[in-house]
Write an enzyme that holds these catalytic residues in place. Structure first.
Site, PDB file in Angstrom:
ATOM      1  CB  CYS A  38      -1.015  -0.003   1.298  1.00 51.42           C
ATOM      2  SG  CYS A  38      -1.895   1.494   1.341  1.00 51.42           S
ATOM      3  CB  CYS A  51      -2.328   4.519   4.206  1.00 45.80           C
ATOM      4  SG  CYS A  51      -3.481   3.564   3.236  1.00 45.80           S
ATOM      5  CB  SER A  52      -0.709   0.796   6.636  1.00 43.74           C
ATOM      6  OG  SER A  52      -1.638   1.376   7.402  1.00 43.74           O
ATOM      7  CB  CYS A  53      -4.427  -0.862   2.395  1.00 41.19           C
ATOM      8  SG  CYS A  53      -5.247   0.785   2.540  1.00 41.19           S
TER       9      CYS A  53
END
Lengths: 208, 219
Positions: free
Chosen positions: A109, A112-114
């Protein structure tokens, strides 16, 4: 960073700025009645104790063992994964992608941090870090090498940048020599990184 | 927005630091920051797109030098102030100085399993048919919105192929700005490495993004 906190409590003097900041935030939110501290405990406990990559490993082991399940997983991963009880936050819309000798999948991602929490738990620090997020889309082969994964130059690499609420689960290749193994044994071969695509499944010899 | 969160293709961050047997949290404050963020998110005072925008709108220098849960903490601080739930003065003093504002719901410990199981599905039904079909060639728009967007910079103005059609999903660009969900069709678009990174790119790589219909035009 311009934070002008004023704390009078001597017992806080050993705490770092961020510790003080989180503590202050929690105490305000609790005092105002917006959050229940026991709910915070329950949320943390869920991801520390109950949800982790063992869930995803069960999904992969079932896909390796059961061709009908594998087909379902490939066509409707959300439903196939939910059928094993792995549902909810950060797993609302799942897609499973499958590694073959010709094609290797990996997930990032960049924004972000999906990450698919119900099947993998919370992401490791490296997944959320700038080095991985910046380079996974530009130089995936080099990134894989840093993880110790050296693929033949002819193997295509497919990078899935998780930019929406869709979450990706990589189905690693089933190791050779595992024909007689049941789902529980197979699940032991499935690592977290193999389901992100930065690793491969363990060889059965490694388990002995 | 073209913030520091949009990291795809940047160089110079050094090697990936892999920690073996990494714990779920590295400090007690990370546990609390994680739980607080989820618990406040579940109050319904903002949506996930607003919370992402709050984090990415940290100044780039601060974003890149803050740890992950520091970014989350700073995001929640911004959100509670913007929602009128906590004042800046209260955050500074570490004390509640005013009566609480009305809040939609407070999550209790016994609600946690149901809240997590329900999650936040983003799929919605819309009347318009999908403009693009699997196998179609599309070009991403060259756009640089001030607000939130999920179209990474490296994938703007690029030609790719529609790989999956996901149904209509909440449109983050609008939802982050309080303009409602305005759902649109969502697609997975696959680009060749060469299209994204030029002639020197590894010819065996492809990169996919998930893109809303308004990010795309026919190619």
């Amino acid at each position: 960073m311009g934070h002008d906190h004023h704390y009078d409590h001597d017992d806080h003097s050993h705490l770092s700025e961020i510790e003080l900041r989180v503590r202050a935030l929690e105490s305000i939110l609790v005092e105002k009645g917006y959050v229940d501290p026991a709910a915070i405990d329950a949320l943390v406990e869920t991801y520390e104790v109950k949800v982790g990559p063992r869930n995803g490993a069960k999904v992969v082991a079932k896909a390796w063992s059961d061709p009908a399940y594998r087909d379902w997983l490939r066509t409707d991963a959300t439903a196939a994964i939910a059928s094993l009880g792995f549902i909810g936050r950060q797993g609302e819309h799942m897609v499973a992608v499958e590694n073959t000798p010709d094609e290797h999948n990996m997930v990032v991602c960049t924004l972000c941090s999906c990450y698919p929490w119900p099947v993998l738990g919370l992401p490791p620090v490296w997944y959320k870090s700038a080095p991985y997020r910046s380079r996974a889309v530009l130089d995936p082969r080099g990134v894989l090498a840093e993880f110790g994964v050296h693929l033949p130059e002819t193997t295509r690499i497919r990078v899935w940048d998780s930019t929406a609420e869709v979450r990706y689960l990589v189905i690693p290749m089933r190791p050779e020599g595992t024909e007689g193994m049941g789902e529980e044994q197979l699940a032991e071969l499935v690592t977290r990184d193999s389901m992100i695509g930065t690793g491969l499944a363990r060889q059965p010899e490694a388990m002995r | 927005m073209n913030g520091a969160q949009d990291l795809g293709g940047m160089m110079g961050f050094g090697p990936i630091s892999i920690e073996h047997d990494e714990p779920w949290f590295h400090a007690e404050w990370e546990r609390r920051a994680f739980g607080l963020t989820l618990a406040m998110g579940a109050t319904g005072s903002w949506n996930i797109d607003m919370s992402r925008h709050a984090r990415e709108s940290l100044p780039p220098g601060e974003y890149l030098t803050s740890s992950y849960y520091e970014i989350w903490t700073k995001g929640v601080e911004k959100l509670v102030v913007a929602a009128g739930l906590v004042s800046r003065e209260e955050l500074t003093s570490g004390q509640s100085l005013a009566e609480p504002a009305p809040i939609k719901r407070v999550v209790k410990a016994e609600d946690v399993p149901a809240v997590l199981a329900r999650g936040g599905p983003a799929e919605r039904s819309i009347e318009q048919p999908a403009r693009f079909a699997v196998g179609g060639r599309v070009r991403t728009r060259n756009m640089h919105p001030q607000g939130h967007t999920r179209l990474p910079r490296y994938a703007r103005g690029k030609t790719g192929v529609v790989e999956l059609v996901h149904g209509a999903h909440v449109f983050p660009d609008a939802n982050a700005d309080g303009q409602g969900e305005q759902p649109q069709w969502l697609y997975t678009i696959c680009f060749s490495g060469r299209e994204l990174w030029g002639e020197q790119a590894d010819p065996t790589i492809t990169v996919s993004i998930d893109a809303w219909e308004s990010y795309l035009e026919p190619a």
